[in-house]
Design an enzyme around this catalytic site. Structure first.
Site, mmCIF file in Angstrom:
data_model
loop_
_atom_site.group_PDB
_atom_site.id
_atom_site.type_symbol
_atom_site.label_atom_id
_atom_site.label_comp_id
_atom_site.label_asym_id
_atom_site.label_seq_id
_atom_site.Cartn_x
_atom_site.Cartn_y
_atom_site.Cartn_z
ATOM 1 N N ASN A 209 0.850 -1.203 0.000
ATOM 2 C CA ASN A 209 0.000 0.000 0.000
ATOM 3 C C ASN A 209 0.880 1.245 0.000
ATOM 4 O O ASN A 209 2.105 1.152 -0.042
ATOM 5 C CB ASN A 209 -0.952 -0.019 1.202
ATOM 6 C CG ASN A 209 -0.186 -0.080 2.505
ATOM 7 O OD1 ASN A 209 0.610 0.791 2.812
ATOM 8 N ND2 ASN A 209 -0.404 -1.136 3.275
ATOM 9 N N ASP A 279 -4.250 -6.113 5.115
ATOM 10 C CA ASP A 279 -5.298 -6.924 5.732
ATOM 11 C C ASP A 279 -5.402 -8.296 5.074
ATOM 12 O O ASP A 279 -5.918 -9.229 5.664
ATOM 13 C CB ASP A 279 -6.655 -6.210 5.600
ATOM 14 C CG ASP A 279 -6.726 -4.993 6.501
ATOM 15 O OD1 ASP A 279 -6.179 -5.052 7.614
ATOM 16 O OD2 ASP A 279 -7.317 -3.965 6.090
ATOM 17 N N LYS A 289 7.611 -17.586 -11.270
ATOM 18 C CA LYS A 289 6.841 -16.416 -11.735
ATOM 19 C C LYS A 289 5.547 -16.876 -12.425
ATOM 20 O O LYS A 289 5.595 -17.775 -13.258
ATOM 21 C CB LYS A 289 7.701 -15.625 -12.731
ATOM 22 C CG LYS A 289 7.058 -14.352 -13.200
ATOM 23 C CD LYS A 289 7.934 -13.655 -14.224
ATOM 24 C CE LYS A 289 7.116 -12.598 -14.930
ATOM 25 N NZ LYS A 289 7.603 -12.328 -16.268
ATOM 26 N N PHE A 324 -3.740 3.431 14.973
ATOM 27 C CA PHE A 324 -3.970 4.479 13.977
ATOM 28 C C PHE A 324 -5.128 4.028 13.098
ATOM 29 O O PHE A 324 -5.301 2.830 12.872
ATOM 30 C CB PHE A 324 -2.716 4.680 13.103
ATOM 31 C CG PHE A 324 -1.850 5.809 13.565
ATOM 32 C CD1 PHE A 324 -1.148 5.721 14.754
ATOM 33 C CD2 PHE A 324 -1.721 6.973 12.804
ATOM 34 C CE1 PHE A 324 -0.350 6.763 15.188
ATOM 35 C CE2 PHE A 324 -0.928 8.016 13.224
ATOM 36 C CZ PHE A 324 -0.233 7.916 14.421
ATOM 37 N N LYS A 338 -12.911 0.915 16.202
ATOM 38 C CA LYS A 338 -11.620 0.208 16.286
ATOM 39 C C LYS A 338 -11.046 0.300 17.699
ATOM 40 O O LYS A 338 -10.468 -0.656 18.210
ATOM 41 C CB LYS A 338 -10.622 0.788 15.279
ATOM 42 C CG LYS A 338 -10.960 0.383 13.860
ATOM 43 C CD LYS A 338 -10.121 1.061 12.810
ATOM 44 C CE LYS A 338 -10.751 0.785 11.447
ATOM 45 N NZ LYS A 338 -10.094 1.442 10.347
ATOM 46 N N LYS A 342 -10.544 -3.267 19.437
ATOM 47 C CA LYS A 342 -9.163 -3.749 19.581
ATOM 48 C C LYS A 342 -8.598 -3.510 20.987
ATOM 49 O O LYS A 342 -7.406 -3.672 21.205
ATOM 50 C CB LYS A 342 -8.270 -3.094 18.517
ATOM 51 C CG LYS A 342 -8.739 -3.389 17.076
ATOM 52 C CD LYS A 342 -7.708 -3.028 16.036
ATOM 53 C CE LYS A 342 -8.277 -3.125 14.632
ATOM 54 N NZ LYS A 342 -7.272 -3.219 13.593
HETATM 55 N N1 CTP Z 1 -3.473 -3.240 12.073
HETATM 56 C C1 CTP Z 1 -2.764 -4.327 12.543
HETATM 57 N N2 CTP Z 1 -2.779 -5.505 11.883
HETATM 58 C C2 CTP Z 1 -3.500 -5.671 10.757
HETATM 59 C C3 CTP Z 1 -4.223 -4.569 10.254
HETATM 60 C C4 CTP Z 1 -4.192 -3.366 10.939
HETATM 61 O O1 CTP Z 1 -2.092 -4.185 13.579
HETATM 62 N N3 CTP Z 1 -3.491 -6.832 10.120
HETATM 63 C C5 CTP Z 1 -3.447 -1.971 12.834
HETATM 64 C C6 CTP Z 1 -2.788 -0.809 12.136
HETATM 65 O O2 CTP Z 1 -1.405 -0.748 12.444
HETATM 66 C C7 CTP Z 1 -3.537 0.377 12.702
HETATM 67 C C8 CTP Z 1 -4.926 -0.163 12.915
HETATM 68 O O3 CTP Z 1 -4.773 -1.576 13.041
HETATM 69 O O4 CTP Z 1 -3.038 0.787 13.951
HETATM 70 C C9 CTP Z 1 -5.830 0.101 11.746
HETATM 71 O O5 CTP Z 1 -6.996 -0.579 11.942
HETATM 72 P P1 CTP Z 1 -7.689 -1.446 10.790
HETATM 73 O O6 CTP Z 1 -9.022 -1.768 11.302
HETATM 74 O O7 CTP Z 1 -6.952 -2.613 10.371
HETATM 75 O O8 CTP Z 1 -7.651 -0.412 9.658
HETATM 76 P P2 CTP Z 1 -8.033 -0.667 8.198
HETATM 77 O O9 CTP Z 1 -7.316 -1.831 7.630
HETATM 78 O O10 CTP Z 1 -7.851 0.615 7.521
HETATM 79 O O11 CTP Z 1 -9.544 -1.070 8.467
HETATM 80 P P3 CTP Z 1 -10.764 -1.160 7.514
HETATM 81 O O12 CTP Z 1 -10.253 -1.837 6.311
HETATM 82 O O13 CTP Z 1 -11.693 -1.973 8.327
HETATM 83 O O14 CTP Z 1 -11.188 0.243 7.336
#
Ligand code: CTP
Length: 401
Positions: A209, A279, A289, A324, A338, A342
């Protein structure tokens, strides 16, 4: 705050150099020991003799004017300083410093010192807006130099605009306030995650990303400057860390970040997860490949990665845990969700669709939301300033627990 502090004042060659007389005098009156280093251009505007009388110390103008054979003057004075101020700072000294050029007493001392350096620029408004000067200031700020912004008004060159060196009283106030915070996190251990993660598909491709890691690195630098022992777990980024208080652990994937964060978690008091963790990751990682097909689409099955923050939340003992959230719609609503889900103590929410906030840029805008749902707005500012504000709010909340 400045009583008994050793302050090295660097004076460079601009018309505002006359204000450095008042600055020297006020610093001395506030109980500081002041030594002045002047560039040769500065001596065209103001006199070493006046600084000598005001500071009651010899003034340095020449690197090779070694008076004491027992010492090497530029190293001695660099080590002596608790605080360095450059006022006024011309565009020229910024350019030399950012390029590591050490061709006179002041520029050599600046490379040799490990003390915090405060820079009060003064120059013509168009020079101040020049991309080279902006670039240099940004780079220096990223390296931890502190800028005291010039004021706007009538400039000696006849222009009206930004570029007038801040008044000596305000410079002292900024430094005083900053020094007050320099022990803010003393004795604390803080674990920070930064950057993106990279999820491999085959030997040449991966999913990732837009995270640059700048926010996490700014947090790490700011925390180290506030006296914390910092562990920075970072995904693949193009950023460097120079601070000795920062232990850096490089990882690639979400799984590696999970392992590193859990290993470090028990030894830390504060944990800030600013990384943009993927995610999802490809369910199958190919050893060879993937070749394109002649027709039709390709489907890649993705599976969830572990939510690192949520699992830290489950295993939380004494730690103050901060997440964050980067959102494009209803930032506070999602942020709050969140925070609760969390098991966080606070969350820093940014609306990444707002100009000046979010990925890649050097600035951010955020809302800090704690578990009592108290909100603090952090307005548009450099990621470094946002980081400092976040850390101050964390300490406020930790003290209030
Ligand atoms: N985070 C994490 N591990 C993951 C995904 C996210 O620790 N696999 C943490 C990020 O470092 C950040 C927070 O979770 O502190 C973000 O929350 P998250 O819900 O994962 O954010 P998004 O992926 O943006 O959520 P969504 O797709 O639900 O909007």
């Amino acid at each position: 705050m400045l009583k008994q502090k050793n302050i090295l004042l660097g004076v460079t060659g601009g018309i505002a150099a006359y204000k450095a007389y008042a600055l020297t005098s006020k610093l001395t009156q506030s109980g500081a020991n002041v030594k002045v280093v002047m560039t040769s251009s500065a001596t065209k505007f103001v006199s070493p003799l006046t600084f000598q009388a005001l500071s009651r110390n010899p003034v340095y103008t020449d690197t090779f004017d070694e008076k004491d054979p027992q010492k090497i003057a530029h190293i001695d004075v660099a080590d002596w300083a608790d605080i360095v101020i450059i006022a006024p700072a011309t565009a020229h000294i910024l350019g030399r410093l950012v390029n590591g050029i050490a061709d006179d007493m002041l520029s050599t001392v600046l490379l040799a010192t490990t003390a915090p350096v405060y820079i009060a620029p003064a120059m013509n408004v168009n020079m101040y807006k020049h991309p080279a000067v902006i670039h240099n200031m940004k780079q220096l700020e990223q390296w931890g130099y502190h800028f005291i912004e010039p004021g706007a008004g009538y400039l000696a060159c006849g222009w009206i605009g930004k570029g007038r060196m801040e008044e000596p009283e305000s410079i002292i106030e900024v430094i005083n306030n900053h020094q007050k915070n320099s022990n803010l996190l003393a004795g604390k251990r803080i674990l920070i995650s930064a950057g993106p993660t990279r999820e491999v598909l085959d030997p040449v491709r991966y999913f990732t990303n837009r995270s640059s890691g700048k926010m996490g690195f700014a947090l790490a630098e700011a925390a180290a400057n506030y006296g914390a022992d910092v562990t920075l777990v970072t995904g693949p980024v193009h950023l460097q860390t120079s601070n000795k208080r920062i232990k850096r652990i490089d990882v690639i994937s979400a799984e590696e970040m999970f392992q590193a964060m859990h290993k470090e978690f028990p030894h830390n008091d504060i944990v800030v997860k600013s990384a943009a963790v993927a995610d999802y990751r490809p369910k199958i990682v190919y050893d060879e490949k993937m070749k394109k097909k002649d027709n039709g689409q390709v489907e890649i099955e993705m599976e969830r990665t572990k939510d690192i923050l949520a699992s830290l939340g489950e295993n939380k003992a004494h730690q103050f845990l901060v997440g964050f959230a980067a959102e494009t719609t209803s930032p506070l609503e999602y942020g709050e969700k969140k925070l609760t889900e969390k098991n966080l103590d606070a969350i820093v929410v940014n609306n990444v669709s707002t100009e000046g906030a979010g990925f890649e840029g050097d600035t951010n805008i955020a809302t800090y939301l704690n578990k009592h749902l108290e909100q603090d707005e952090i307005g548009l500012s450099s990621k470094r300033k946002v980081a400092e504000n976040v850390l101050k709010l964390i300490m406020r909340d930790m003290k209030g627990e």
